[in-house]
Write a protein that holds these residues in place. Structure first.
Motif, mmCIF file in Angstrom:
data_model
loop_
_atom_site.group_PDB
_atom_site.id
_atom_site.type_symbol
_atom_site.label_atom_id
_atom_site.label_comp_id
_atom_site.label_asym_id
_atom_site.label_seq_id
_atom_site.Cartn_x
_atom_site.Cartn_y
_atom_site.Cartn_z
ATOM 1 N N GLY A 40 6.191 13.064 -0.285
ATOM 2 C CA GLY A 40 5.539 13.880 -1.298
ATOM 3 C C GLY A 40 6.149 15.262 -1.459
ATOM 4 O O GLY A 40 5.843 15.973 -2.406
ATOM 5 N N SER A 41 7.012 15.667 -0.513
ATOM 6 C CA SER A 41 7.708 16.953 -0.612
ATOM 7 C C SER A 41 8.900 16.930 0.343
ATOM 8 O O SER A 41 8.989 16.049 1.209
ATOM 9 C CB SER A 41 6.769 18.119 -0.233
ATOM 10 N N GLY A 42 9.764 17.930 0.202
ATOM 11 C CA GLY A 42 10.886 18.047 1.134
ATOM 12 C C GLY A 42 10.395 18.298 2.552
ATOM 13 O O GLY A 42 10.870 17.681 3.511
ATOM 14 N N ASN B 30 3.071 11.070 1.808
ATOM 15 C CA ASN B 30 3.674 10.140 0.850
ATOM 16 C C ASN B 30 3.736 10.651 -0.581
ATOM 17 O O ASN B 30 3.010 11.564 -0.956
ATOM 18 C CB ASN B 30 2.906 8.813 0.879
ATOM 19 N N ILE B 31 4.583 9.994 -1.339
ATOM 20 C CA ILE B 31 4.757 10.333 -2.755
ATOM 21 C C ILE B 31 3.836 9.439 -3.594
ATOM 22 O O ILE B 31 3.479 8.339 -3.164
ATOM 23 C CB ILE B 31 6.238 10.134 -3.165
ATOM 24 N N SER B 32 3.455 9.916 -4.775
ATOM 25 C CA SER B 32 2.689 9.055 -5.689
ATOM 26 C C SER B 32 3.667 8.290 -6.567
ATOM 27 O O SER B 32 4.800 8.743 -6.799
ATOM 28 C CB SER B 32 1.737 9.882 -6.548
ATOM 29 N N GLU B 33 3.259 7.166 -7.055
ATOM 30 C CA GLU B 33 4.134 6.350 -7.907
ATOM 31 C C GLU B 33 4.471 7.078 -9.208
ATOM 32 O O GLU B 33 5.537 6.881 -9.770
ATOM 33 C CB GLU B 33 3.495 4.987 -8.208
ATOM 34 N N GLY C 12 10.406 14.458 -1.635
ATOM 35 C CA GLY C 12 11.429 14.569 -0.598
ATOM 36 C C GLY C 12 11.962 13.198 -0.243
ATOM 37 O O GLY C 12 11.378 12.173 -0.630
ATOM 38 N N SER C 13 13.091 13.178 0.480
ATOM 39 C CA SER C 13 13.641 11.880 0.891
ATOM 40 C C SER C 13 14.372 12.020 2.210
ATOM 41 O O SER C 13 14.810 13.110 2.585
ATOM 42 C CB SER C 13 14.618 11.352 -0.170
ATOM 43 N N TYR D 113 0.882 -1.169 0.000
ATOM 44 C CA TYR D 113 0.000 0.000 0.000
ATOM 45 C C TYR D 113 0.917 1.216 0.000
ATOM 46 O O TYR D 113 1.770 1.332 0.882
ATOM 47 C CB TYR D 113 -0.926 -0.006 1.221
ATOM 48 N N PRO D 114 0.787 2.119 -0.986
ATOM 49 C CA PRO D 114 1.799 3.174 -1.148
ATOM 50 C C PRO D 114 2.066 3.995 0.123
ATOM 51 O O PRO D 114 3.196 4.423 0.342
ATOM 52 C CB PRO D 114 1.221 4.043 -2.272
#
Ligand SMILES: *Cc1c(COP(=O)(O)O)cnc(C)c1O
Length: 379
Positions: free
Chosen positions: A71-73, A228-231, A206-207, A42-43
């Motif tokens: 999803g962002s920094g 979260n980030i989208s694929e 972001g990471s 699940y993402p």
């Protein structure tokens, strides 16, 4: 320092194999729902295929055990800090940070009873006296926004260890091509992947990277925060990072040439670039960075109106964000640091005539010409 094999990692690390059709690039897996009997993907749990692949690429570039994408920094920064903090804890922060990070801390920490102090990190006496019993995190940025301050990474990781603090760095301005803070003992490295990792001004991401014990903790809390980030973005980010090394090395070269040009121009008061010998921490930068980056700042002489100067540029665009392949310029006092108390801002050296220049990959001669024309017209 050797450049090791970062270009190869940029191109190959973490890519997904197309087992069905044997295509050359990573397939995109946009599904947010999977067979519950056969899969736990699940993402929002940070476990979907494309984000895992890109996280692996970033881990390889940062010499990290694990990484997570956001999803962002700011999603990475807030989720990482809040994963370790609780009511009553204290955080030590560098006094010059990205404006959005300062706004996050100043707006949110009080609500949760988290204390914080901004400190001139390079002042050892002030740094030592900032530690409290409840201090939990030391948070730095090097090179910092917008004045390109350099923090000695080994000193900070030693300081963190001897005071049982978690050390976190925002490594956005350097990118993993120019600096790998984990190699110097820093615990967690954060990127606004919106910037150099993305590089084309079209992805928000972001990471965070570090030891698996820390990253697991951020994962467990982060899935509750949901930043979260989208694929789709992860897939696009993979494509961007393939050229990261090429882009950043070109930006390093351009920025150094431009910093030298600006230094020699009599309409410019001051230039901030860690690659210049005149930078106050050039020696530290040389020891801990592979390259000095594509960001520089400069102060125009007081008779020049910074807005008019920017409006007369033809190639270099007035844009708030940074690190794209195109050159962009901004006034920190009117953008990233606008929400800051003007007196505090000026005390930090962010004058109203300061411009922050994100150097792109154009021919540097064209950029120099663009700057020179506007300086001449407005000087
Ligand atoms: C842009 C930026 C951030 C915030 O990243 P977003 O992707 O905009 O949330 C954090 N730190 C630095 C140094 C930045 O430049």
């Amino acid at each position: 320092m050797s450049k090791n094999n970062k270009s190869t990692k940029c191109v190959h690390s973490g890519n997904l194999i197309d087992e069905k059709y044997h295509g050359n690039i990573s397939p995109l897996y946009p599904s947010i729902t999977y067979d519950f009997i056969k899969s736990d993907v699940y993402p929002r749990y940070f476990n979907s295929p494309n984000q895992i692949g890109v996280a692996k690429k970033i881990s390889d570039l940062e010499n990290a055990e694990l990484s997570l994408l956001f999803g962002s920094g700011l999603g990475a920064i807030s989720s990482s800090m809040f994963s370790f903090l609780k009511k009553g804890d204290h955080v030590i922060l560098q006094d010059s940070l990205y404006g959005g990070t300062i706004n996050f801390v100043n707006t949110e920490f009080n609500k949760f009873g988290i204390e914080y102090s901004y400190v001139d990190i390079n002042d050892t006496v002030k740094l030592n006296s900032s530690v409290k019993k409840k201090s939990k995190i030391i948070y730095i940025e090097s090179p910092s926004n917008p004045l390109l301050n350099i923090i000695n990474l080994i000193e900070i990781s030693d300081f963190a260890k001897s005071n049982s603090l978690i050390s976190m760095i925002d490594n956005t301005f350097a990118s993993p091509i120019n600096q790998n803070p984990l190699d110097f003992g820093i615990d967690l490295v954060i990127h606004s992947a919106t910037k150099y990792l993305g590089g084309h001004s079209d992805i928000l991401a972001g990471s965070v990277s570090g030891k698996s014990s820390y990253i697991d903790k951020i994962k467990n809390s982060g899935l509750n925060f949901g930043a979260n980030i989208s694929e789709y973005s992860a897939w696009l980010l993979e494509r961007s990072i393939k050229t990261l090394s090429l882009r950043v090395n070109s930006q390093n070269n351009n920025a150094l040439q431009i910093a030298k040009f600006l230094t020699s121009n009599n309409k410019v008061e001051k230039v901030y670039y860690p690659g210049l010998k005149s930078h106050k921490n050039h020696d530290i930068a040389k020891k801990q960075m592979y390259g000095f980056g594509g960001m520089l700042s400069f102060e125009l002489k007081s008779n020049i109106d910074p807005i008019k100067f920017v409006q007369d540029l033809k190639i270099i665009k007035p844009t708030m964000s940074l690190a794209g392949v195109e050159s962009t310029i901004t006034s920190p006092a009117l953008s990233s640091h606008k929400k800051m108390d003007p007196e505090i801002r000026r005390a930090l050296g962010i004058s109203d005539n300061l411009l922050r220049f994100s150097v792109g990959i154009e021919n540097f001669e064209d950029l120099v010409l663009d700057l020179d024309k506007s300086l001449t017209k407005n000087g």
